[in-house]
Design a protein around this motif. Structure first.
Motif, mmCIF file in Angstrom:
data_model
loop_
_atom_site.group_PDB
_atom_site.id
_atom_site.type_symbol
_atom_site.label_atom_id
_atom_site.label_comp_id
_atom_site.label_asym_id
_atom_site.label_seq_id
_atom_site.Cartn_x
_atom_site.Cartn_y
_atom_site.Cartn_z
ATOM 1 N N ASN A 65 0.982 -1.266 -0.070
ATOM 2 C CA ASN A 65 -0.196 -0.028 -0.015
ATOM 3 C C ASN A 65 0.872 1.370 0.066
ATOM 4 O O ASN A 65 0.635 2.190 0.827
ATOM 5 C CB ASN A 65 -0.885 -0.061 1.289
ATOM 6 C CG ASN A 65 -1.917 1.000 1.242
ATOM 7 O OD1 ASN A 65 -2.255 1.550 0.240
ATOM 8 N ND2 ASN A 65 -2.255 1.548 2.292
ATOM 9 N N ALA A 66 2.289 1.122 -0.928
ATOM 10 C CA ALA A 66 3.102 2.286 -0.717
ATOM 11 C C ALA A 66 2.228 3.785 -1.115
ATOM 12 O O ALA A 66 1.305 3.391 -2.042
ATOM 13 C CB ALA A 66 4.212 2.154 -1.875
ATOM 14 N N PRO A 67 2.717 4.650 -0.503
ATOM 15 C CA PRO A 67 3.887 4.990 0.419
ATOM 16 C C PRO A 67 3.555 4.715 1.836
ATOM 17 O O PRO A 67 4.345 5.112 2.682
ATOM 18 C CB PRO A 67 4.231 6.176 0.052
ATOM 19 C CG PRO A 67 2.858 6.922 -0.064
ATOM 20 C CD PRO A 67 1.916 6.078 -0.755
ATOM 21 N N PHE A 68 2.751 3.896 1.990
ATOM 22 C CA PHE A 68 2.156 3.370 3.613
ATOM 23 C C PHE A 68 2.986 2.256 3.985
ATOM 24 O O PHE A 68 2.386 1.243 3.456
ATOM 25 C CB PHE A 68 0.531 3.630 3.659
ATOM 26 C CG PHE A 68 0.061 4.996 3.378
ATOM 27 C CD1 PHE A 68 0.033 5.909 4.565
ATOM 28 C CD2 PHE A 68 -0.474 5.175 2.316
ATOM 29 C CE1 PHE A 68 -0.486 7.027 4.410
ATOM 30 C CE2 PHE A 68 -0.964 6.459 1.863
ATOM 31 C CZ PHE A 68 -1.263 7.463 3.153
ATOM 32 N N PRO A 470 12.060 1.998 0.937
ATOM 33 C CA PRO A 470 11.574 2.309 2.341
ATOM 34 C C PRO A 470 12.334 1.780 3.280
ATOM 35 O O PRO A 470 13.260 0.951 3.161
ATOM 36 C CB PRO A 470 10.201 1.245 2.286
ATOM 37 C CG PRO A 470 10.483 0.307 1.214
ATOM 38 C CD PRO A 470 11.308 1.108 0.172
ATOM 39 N N TRP A 471 12.506 2.497 4.535
ATOM 40 C CA TRP A 471 13.352 2.181 5.406
ATOM 41 C C TRP A 471 12.545 1.968 7.033
ATOM 42 O O TRP A 471 11.363 2.642 7.112
ATOM 43 C CB TRP A 471 14.396 3.248 5.761
ATOM 44 C CG TRP A 471 13.859 4.665 6.101
ATOM 45 C CD1 TRP A 471 13.754 5.232 7.414
ATOM 46 C CD2 TRP A 471 13.144 5.545 5.361
ATOM 47 N NE1 TRP A 471 13.144 6.327 7.237
ATOM 48 C CE2 TRP A 471 13.173 6.721 5.997
ATOM 49 C CE3 TRP A 471 12.950 5.344 3.783
ATOM 50 C CZ2 TRP A 471 12.259 7.685 5.469
ATOM 51 C CZ3 TRP A 471 12.307 6.521 3.394
ATOM 52 C CH2 TRP A 471 11.990 7.718 3.802
ATOM 53 N N PRO A 472 13.082 1.230 7.967
ATOM 54 C CA PRO A 472 12.136 0.909 9.064
ATOM 55 C C PRO A 472 11.748 1.972 9.954
ATOM 56 O O PRO A 472 10.394 1.993 10.396
ATOM 57 C CB PRO A 472 13.019 0.042 9.860
ATOM 58 C CG PRO A 472 13.867 -0.456 8.968
ATOM 59 C CD PRO A 472 14.241 0.512 8.027
ATOM 60 N N SER A 473 12.485 3.065 9.997
ATOM 61 C CA SER A 473 11.968 3.996 10.781
ATOM 62 C C SER A 473 11.238 5.260 10.062
ATOM 63 O O SER A 473 11.285 6.359 10.694
ATOM 64 C CB SER A 473 13.212 4.704 11.803
ATOM 65 O OG SER A 473 14.163 5.450 10.934
ATOM 66 N N MET A 474 10.828 4.981 9.010
ATOM 67 C CA MET A 474 10.307 6.093 7.979
ATOM 68 C C MET A 474 8.919 6.422 8.663
ATOM 69 O O MET A 474 8.357 5.892 9.689
ATOM 70 C CB MET A 474 10.095 5.542 6.770
ATOM 71 C CG MET A 474 9.003 4.295 6.639
ATOM 72 S SD MET A 474 8.929 3.543 4.774
ATOM 73 C CE MET A 474 8.335 4.969 3.901
ATOM 74 N N LEU A 475 8.661 7.645 8.181
ATOM 75 C CA LEU A 475 7.277 8.291 8.968
ATOM 76 C C LEU A 475 6.121 7.300 8.229
ATOM 77 O O LEU A 475 6.505 6.896 7.202
ATOM 78 C CB LEU A 475 7.188 9.771 8.597
ATOM 79 C CG LEU A 475 6.677 10.031 7.107
ATOM 80 C CD1 LEU A 475 6.309 11.604 7.236
ATOM 81 C CD2 LEU A 475 8.029 10.059 6.335
ATOM 82 N N ARG A 476 5.072 7.063 8.998
ATOM 83 C CA ARG A 476 4.165 6.456 8.605
ATOM 84 C C ARG A 476 2.977 7.211 7.943
ATOM 85 O O ARG A 476 2.017 6.787 7.482
ATOM 86 C CB ARG A 476 3.479 5.643 9.796
ATOM 87 C CG ARG A 476 4.476 4.470 10.292
ATOM 88 C CD ARG A 476 5.162 3.550 9.149
ATOM 89 N NE ARG A 476 5.605 2.326 9.708
ATOM 90 C CZ ARG A 476 7.206 2.199 9.970
ATOM 91 N NH1 ARG A 476 7.895 3.181 9.617
ATOM 92 N NH2 ARG A 476 7.365 1.105 10.651
#
Ligand code: WTA
Length: 651
Positions: A65-68, A470-476
């Motif tokens: 469901n990018a960018p989420f 995408p990276w793990p700590s990206m804003l959701r």
């Protein structure tokens, strides 16, 4: 970008290879890059395993469901357990978590075992005030241990915190409380700032008049100044927290449970509530903190000088260091109270091993003079960090020489509130450092520099910094505004995260940040970076600090206007101002090329800065363009603009 622009920073040719002794023993070894390259998601799985999970995840990344994004899907954990209890369970309960240094000189050392009891009490108290998992709690506190305890207490019960920097106004606080629908506000009577108690509660009192969501205000007593009191709403921390049960059983929450919202200013309109969640955020905060600072929790004393009101305080005071079981210093006050050696005194006292601070602070220390740090023993320092803006090579060299004893590696860390954790940085002991360049993406992170047509630029060229994976700590997301999230970060370049920063790749492919793209000037069709010209000015021995703006110009489109603060020891007096100005203009022309020669150089005593230390070029642009100066409410000191204008009229 033109060749002239790009070649300037390449003038910086000093290189600092890792010290072999440091390199041999460094935590991060070059293989880390290969591991991440070979299988990125497996690499992140491995980093996540450094945490304690209650339920193992079934999928590393769900990008359908990018960018989420969803990271570590199906995994559950308790963030506070990971930052506190597990260190106690591992037998490290007697290790100091926080050495608190109050501005008036009061101190408190809190072990992990004590922190566990304090956080448990605060968690029980919040539950007693009606806070439930899924709620939001606003935190408006000075840099005192209760700030850290409050954040962890929220995390422990699954409520998201929204920390609002203590320097923000009542109105700024109100709009943030309202946007997040916070149920409780945690504040204090006040805090110490430049030798005086400064009040916080009045701003909360004013804010909550118009925030129907707020049911309770929890007040820490710090300064003992008088406060107005509303019996139906206000409760003292020492009443409800101190008397609460000091055992609390942490419950596991979903990896994607909201951990915090942190507001950051956008280019226009209201501040954006940047949303971060639990498992991925903590994974990357801990991983970056460990590797970028070469952290040895059993012997290091780490100090990050940020305020917990900013993302640096969230990730590199609270979550990263505590997840790693670090011992750290937190300091309440300003660097010049009661004297300009306060930072160095603290480093000497606690034998600090890692210092993480901002270029603006470093330039201030340069301005105050080399003799101040020289009076203290700083030999415990072994890694120095920089964050928040590009660090100009002169400040970098000064930092290394005068603070780092000419040997501590410097890590210039690029990241944003939105990225949650460090993205670009040298690794100490691995990377041959280049002063002024953040250099390389950390293992596991994908970055590139692209042109307007989204094509990656070749080495030696500049463009826009983008994040390619995408990276793990990206804003959701942006709290309550999914469309703005897509529009702001994901619409400029299809499928890429647009950071808003200009950058260039040098001949080796290393990254040099050039400042926000909105700060890029166009002079006679040539693109010039404000950062680049500032760097050139600061490289002049007479200059302590410089800010450059592009002012509109009939002939050239924009013209370069520079505001400079001269060094105290430059031996400058008013009668020489013309000569100094000519000298500086010529210096820039010499460093970068005649195209960059400032149309005007204005000698000032102060620069307008936000409370987080960023120079507000927009206001300087108003002065340079002879306009009425715009909104000054976000300045740390709102009188600065008057002083600048007065000074210029007199000069
Ligand atoms: C800038 C602070 C150059 C950049 C962590 C970014 C930097 C913005 C660096 C984010 C650096 C931060 N070199 N520029 N090492 N670090 N920036 O959200 O423009 O307060 O986009 O996060 O600061 O600021 P923020």
């Amino acid at each position: 970008m033109t060749d002239e622009t790009l070649s300037n920073l390449l003038h910086e040719e000093r290189r600092f290879p890792p010290d072999p002794a440091f390199a041999g023993a460094a935590l991060a070894q070059p293989e880390l890059y290969q591991q991440a390259q070979a299988d990125r998601l497996a690499f992140w799985d491995e980093q996540a395993r450094a945490l304690d999970w209650t339920t193992e995840w079934t999928q590393t990344l769900d990008w359908s469901n990018a960018p989420f994004a969803k990271w570590f899907v199906g995994g559950t954990l308790n963030v506070a357990y990971n930052c506190v209890d597990r260190h106690v369970d591992a037998g490290n309960g007697e290790r100091v978590a926080l050495h608190f240094e109050g501005e008036p000189g009061d101190t408190r050392s809190i072990t992990y075992a004590q922190l566990q009891r304090e956080v448990s009490k605060a968690a029980n108290a919040l539950l007693g005030l009606g806070v439930e998992a899924g709620d939001r709690v606003a935190i408006y506190l000075p840099m005192i241990p209760e700030a850290v305890i409050s954040m962890l207490a929220c995390a422990r019960i699954g409520a998201a915190h929204s920390v609002v920097f203590g320097g923000f106004s009542a109105e700024a606080l109100r709009s943030r409380i309202d946007d997040a629908d916070a149920k409780v506000v945690i504040t204090s009577d006040g805090g110490y700032r430049r030798g005086n108690p400064s009040a916080l509660k009045p701003a909360v009192d004013a804010a909550v008049v118009n925030t129907p969501s707020v049911k309770k205000v929890l007040v820490v007593q710090r300064t003992k100044q008088d406060v107005a009191w509303d019996d139906s709403r206000d409760v003292w921390w020492h009443d409800v927290v101190d008397s609460a049960e000091d055992v609390h059983q942490p419950q596991a929450f979903d990896a994607e449970n909201p951990l915090f919202i942190l507001y950051t200013s956008g280019t226009t309109g209201k501040p954006k509530g940047i949303l971060h969640t639990s498992g991925g955020y903590l994974t990357q905060a801990a991983y970056t903190h460990r590797n970028v600072f070469d952290l040895r929790p059993e012997k290091d004393i780490y100090w990050c000088t940020a305020d917990i009101g900013w993302v640096t305080g969230h990730s590199y005071i609270v979550y990263g260091p505590l997840a790693n079981g670090a011992t750290q210093v937190i300091y309440e006050g300003t660097p010049d109270t009661p004297h300009k050696g306060r930072f160095w005194e603290i480093i000497q006292k606690y034998k600090v091993t890692q210092l993480y601070t901002a270029p603006t602070a470093i330039r201030t220390f340069m301005k105050w003079g080399d003799d101040i740090p020289a009076q203290y023993d700083l030999s415990s320092l072994r890694v120095l960090g920089s964050v928040g803006e590009p660090i100009n090579p002169e400040a970098w060299i000064w930092y290394r020489k005068h603070i780092g004893g000419d040997q501590a590696p410097i890590v210039d860390t690029w990241w944003q509130t939105e990225t949650g954790a460090i993205m670009i940085s040298p690794l100490p002991g691995v990377t041959t450092a280049k002063p002024g360049s953040a250099q390389v993406a950390l293992p596991g992170i994908g970055i590139d520099v692209v042109d307007d047509a989204m094509k990656p630029v070749p080495n030696g060229s500049g463009g826009y910094l983008v994040l390619t994976e995408p990276w793990p700590s990206m804003l959701r997301g942006i709290w309550g505004d999914p469309e703005r999230f897509k529009e702001t970060y994901w619409s400029r370049f299809e499928g890429l995260y647009f950071a808003g920063d200009g950058a260039k790749k040098d001949e080796d492919g290393d990254i040099w940040l050039l400042g926000r793209v909105d700060d890029v000037m166009n002079v006679s069709g040539h693109r010039l970076s404000t950062t680049e010209i500032e760097s050139a000015l600061v490289s002049h021995p007479k200059v302590a600090e410089a800010a450059v703006v592009g002012a509109s110009d009939e002939t050239t489109g924009q013209a370069v206007c520079a505001f400079v603060i001269l060094r105290g020891d430059a031996g400058y007096d008013e009668s020489q101002s013309e000569a100094v100005i000519a000298e500086l203009r010529n210096h820039v022309a010499k460093e970068i090329g005649p195209i960059a020669k400032p149309r005007q150089v204005m000698v000032v005593n102060e620069l307008p800065k936000t409370r987080s230390g960023k120079i507000m070029r927009r206001l300087l642009q108003d002065v340079a363009e002879n306009r009425t100066v715009g909104d000054v409410t976000t300045l740390a000191d709102s009188t600065v603009m008057d002083l600048i204008k007065k000074g210029l009229r007199a000069g």
